[in-house]
Write an enzyme that holds these catalytic residues in place. Sequence first.
Site, PDB file in Angstrom:
ATOM      1  N   HIS A   1      61.411   6.857  15.252  1.00  0.00           N
ATOM      2  CA  HIS A   1      61.410   5.638  16.065  1.00  0.00           C
ATOM      3  C   HIS A   1      61.727   4.397  15.231  1.00  0.00           C
ATOM      4  O   HIS A   1      61.487   3.273  15.674  1.00  0.00           O
ATOM      5  CB  HIS A   1      60.048   5.448  16.725  1.00  0.00           C
ATOM      6  CG  HIS A   1      59.590   6.616  17.532  1.00  0.00           C
ATOM      7  ND1 HIS A   1      60.348   7.153  18.550  1.00  0.00           N
ATOM      8  CD2 HIS A   1      58.464   7.367  17.455  1.00  0.00           C
ATOM      9  CE1 HIS A   1      59.701   8.182  19.078  1.00  0.00           C
ATOM     10  NE2 HIS A   1      58.566   8.341  18.424  1.00  0.00           N
TER      11      HIS A   1
ATOM     12  N   HIS B   1      60.486   9.994  23.171  1.00  0.00           N
ATOM     13  CA  HIS B   1      60.696  11.292  22.525  1.00  0.00           C
ATOM     14  C   HIS B   1      61.710  12.126  23.292  1.00  0.00           C
ATOM     15  O   HIS B   1      61.891  13.308  22.996  1.00  0.00           O
ATOM     16  CB  HIS B   1      59.383  12.077  22.442  1.00  0.00           C
ATOM     17  CG  HIS B   1      58.284  11.339  21.768  1.00  0.00           C
ATOM     18  ND1 HIS B   1      57.385  10.554  22.461  1.00  0.00           N
ATOM     19  CD2 HIS B   1      57.950  11.247  20.463  1.00  0.00           C
ATOM     20  CE1 HIS B   1      56.523  10.012  21.610  1.00  0.00           C
ATOM     21  NE2 HIS B   1      56.851  10.406  20.396  1.00  0.00           N
TER      22      HIS B   1
END
Length: 328
Positions: free
Chosen positions: A56, A214
């Site tokens: 991320h 995700h």
Amino acid sequence: MKKFLNSIDTVLTESLDGFVAAHSDILALGDEHKFVRRKILKPGKVGLISGGGSGHEPLHGGLVGRGMLDAACPGQIFTSPTPDQMMAAAADVNTGAGCIFIVKNYEGDMMNFDMAAEMSEGVVQVVTNDDVAVENSSYTTGRRGVAGTLVVEKIVGAAAEQGMGLKDLKALGDRVNAATRSMGVALTSCTVPAAGKPTFDIGDNEMEFGVGIHGEPGRRRERLRSADEIAEEICSTIVTDLGDAARGPALLFLNGFGGTPLMELYLMYNSARKIFEKRGVSVVRSLVGSYVTSLDMAGCSITLSRLDDELVGYWDAPVHTAALRWGM
């Protein structure tokens, strides 16, 4: 799959080594790559620690530094860090005023941060759950913590830098989270190196509304629409969820998922800003860029965070991290 790799087994440690070396003026690496920490700690200041699965970036390591986090614990890609990582980080950055864990509402993160908090002294937690796309997913109980986490980290980080105590920082973090809503849309999947193929299949003329960071499923999949139409649905969902609280001054954060050009992000920002302002939102602060990513996914999220004069002051306060720098 084409990626710059030496070995799937070492991708995280090699990336962390490079990251800390590139920002050695402000960062240091914890033992055994357990955490990234602020190089020079401020005595007597409450320590802010966050973390989560890697993939991320620049969240969370890129937000370590003056005015934001004191440490970030990186897990393997899309996998929560372990409790011993958070405990080691807390022990290292606690200068006597205690620590706050800022935790995204994902099952693995919650379980491991809870465990670490229970086994550490002087630690409280702020949980982020700003995603309005879905109430529950295979990763969460309740709403997911996504790009709004950055807003919480910035505002709480500024207040901590100015000397606010542990109890008040906890209340401030909860307040900012409650005033923040996000929703995302994906145009492509991401590819986890260990898997070697896209997480999900999506057609060239399709998009996934409400996708998580995700690559987990969102509200629905449908045909690709115009930027204005996409922004209209996301912004309307956010305004409806906030209700009357949506009106007034706010921060608009247009976040890229890693594979979307900045030109397109600014185009989406333009659409979102016009839609919000028609609904009584006054955009007084803005942030555009890829800050809470999902590896190489093409897509974006829109975050709206209600502000008052106090919160504007904390947002504007000096920050010096790898990803955010102003007012220094």
